[in-house]
Design an enzyme around this catalytic site. Sequence first.
Site, PDB file in Angstrom:
ATOM      1  N   LEU A   1       0.825  -1.215   0.000  1.00  0.00           N
ATOM      2  CA  LEU A   1       0.000   0.000   0.000  1.00  0.00           C
ATOM      3  C   LEU A   1       0.860   1.267   0.000  1.00  0.00           C
ATOM      4  CD1 LEU A   1      -2.772  -1.098   2.545  1.00  0.00           C
ATOM      5  CD2 LEU A   1      -2.724  -1.366   0.054  1.00  0.00           C
TER       6      LEU A   1
ATOM      7  N   GLY B   1      -1.369   6.422  -2.830  1.00  0.00           N
ATOM      8  CA  GLY B   1      -2.482   6.312  -3.783  1.00  0.00           C
ATOM      9  C   GLY B   1      -3.622   5.510  -3.170  1.00  0.00           C
ATOM     10  N   HIS B   2      -3.289   4.368  -2.543  1.00  0.00           N
ATOM     11  CA  HIS B   2      -4.323   3.566  -1.873  1.00  0.00           C
ATOM     12  C   HIS B   2      -4.943   4.371  -0.731  1.00  0.00           C
ATOM     13  CE1 HIS B   2      -1.711   0.132  -3.408  1.00  0.00           C
ATOM     14  NE2 HIS B   2      -2.888  -0.134  -3.935  1.00  0.00           N
TER      15      HIS B   2
ATOM     16  N   GLY C   1      -8.612   3.643  -8.658  1.00  0.00           N
ATOM     17  CA  GLY C   1      -7.867   4.802  -9.166  1.00  0.00           C
ATOM     18  C   GLY C   1      -7.932   4.882 -10.678  1.00  0.00           C
TER      19      GLY C   1
ATOM     20  N   ASP D   1      -5.382   3.146 -13.452  1.00  0.00           N
ATOM     21  CA  ASP D   1      -5.815   1.968 -14.218  1.00  0.00           C
ATOM     22  C   ASP D   1      -7.176   2.297 -14.826  1.00  0.00           C
ATOM     23  OD1 ASP D   1      -3.637   0.085 -13.488  1.00  0.00           O
ATOM     24  OD2 ASP D   1      -4.368   0.539 -11.493  1.00  0.00           O
TER      25      ASP D   1
ATOM     26  N   SER E   1       2.343   3.780  -7.670  1.00  0.00           N
ATOM     27  CA  SER E   1       2.103   2.388  -8.049  1.00  0.00           C
ATOM     28  C   SER E   1       2.963   1.506  -7.151  1.00  0.00           C
ATOM     29  CB  SER E   1       2.517   2.184  -9.508  1.00  0.00           C
ATOM     30  OG  SER E   1       2.667   0.811  -9.773  1.00  0.00           O
TER      31      SER E   1
HETATM   32  O1  PAF Z   1      -5.843  -2.589  -9.269  1.00  0.00           O
HETATM   33  C1  PAF Z   1      -5.486  -3.577  -8.584  1.00  0.00           C
HETATM   34  O2  PAF Z   1      -4.702  -3.461  -7.627  1.00  0.00           O
HETATM   35  C2  PAF Z   1      -6.035  -4.947  -8.935  1.00  0.00           C
HETATM   36  O3  PAF Z   1      -6.189  -5.086 -10.314  1.00  0.00           O
HETATM   37  C3  PAF Z   1      -7.345  -5.283  -8.201  1.00  0.00           C
HETATM   38  C4  PAF Z   1      -8.465  -4.352  -8.617  1.00  0.00           C
HETATM   39  C5  PAF Z   1      -7.130  -5.184  -6.704  1.00  0.00           C
HETATM   40  C6  PAF Z   1      -7.774  -6.708  -8.541  1.00  0.00           C
HETATM   41  O4  PAF Z   1      -6.837  -7.641  -8.130  1.00  0.00           O
END
Ligand code: PAF
Length: 283
Positions: free
Chosen positions: A33, A36-37, A150, A153, A188
């Site tokens: 983490l 961003g998370h 986010g 992606d 990322s």
């Molecule tokens: O974006 C990510 O970290 C992954 O693709 C997800 C959405 C957790 C699915 O494993």
Amino acid sequence: MIVFDNKRELTTYLDELKRKGLSLGFVPTMGALHDGHSSLILEGLQDNTYVVVSIFVNPTQFNNNEDLEKYPRTLEKDVSLLQTISEDRIIVYSPRASDIYGEKIASEHFDFDGLEHEMEGRFRPGHFDGVGTVVKRLFEIVKPDRAYFGKKDYQQLMILKKLVSKHDLGVKVIGCDIFRADDGLAMSSRNERLSKAQRAAAPFIYKTLNAAKAKFGTNSAKEITDWMQEQFENHELLTLEYFLIADAETLKTIKQKSTNKSYRAFIAVYAGEVRLIDNIALN
Ligand code: PAF
């Protein structure tokens, strides 16, 4: 902070919260983490009573075994970070693969109306079947009111919106702005694998995306794409995999702009073995 490693205990706990009428946000992650998370979780905490954070490195979405093996796994550190965000309103679900997949670790096949064949779908065959499989199962276990993803992606975000509407999953999918380091590099988990020199070079990706955006008013998509390829042609540390300009809804690469449509530029770059993606709204 409660950390569940199996869906039976998690769902018993969540059912009780739902029975009390409390709302649930959900942030699916693969761990390692970063800020961003945290920004997704904070947005979730604003809208919901509780936020479930899943930490699961999903094997079916990797089309490269080495990438899967090298993906950082830092559960203890992740839980400590979550504790600094909220001790009592975050619920962690960190399952083993068998809790999600049972005996057989395999993807379902999905039709996302063509979104899955563009960009990442072309360069990472099977990737979106893996993402669709795990997110559908996670949604069915957690049954959140809202889920946060986010825009780094962006294609994944559009595909997950499609997943929810086609399979009637009853979750509101919310796209959150890309969280960037001060020098512009999109956050990322893969950034951790960059060498010092690669990390110093990587902000070039966002710099060129911004330049592409500045050119969008006066140049054609082809001119911008050619210009972008030139920028990376002799770069010492960064190799361009693709750059393209696409319709923000269909994700189809455009040749010509039309009025009343939204466009985004998308890029994938290798720094050594580390693959970085980014994108930007153009209009
Ligand atoms: O974006 C990510 O970290 C992954 O693709 C997800 C959405 C957790 C699915 O494993």
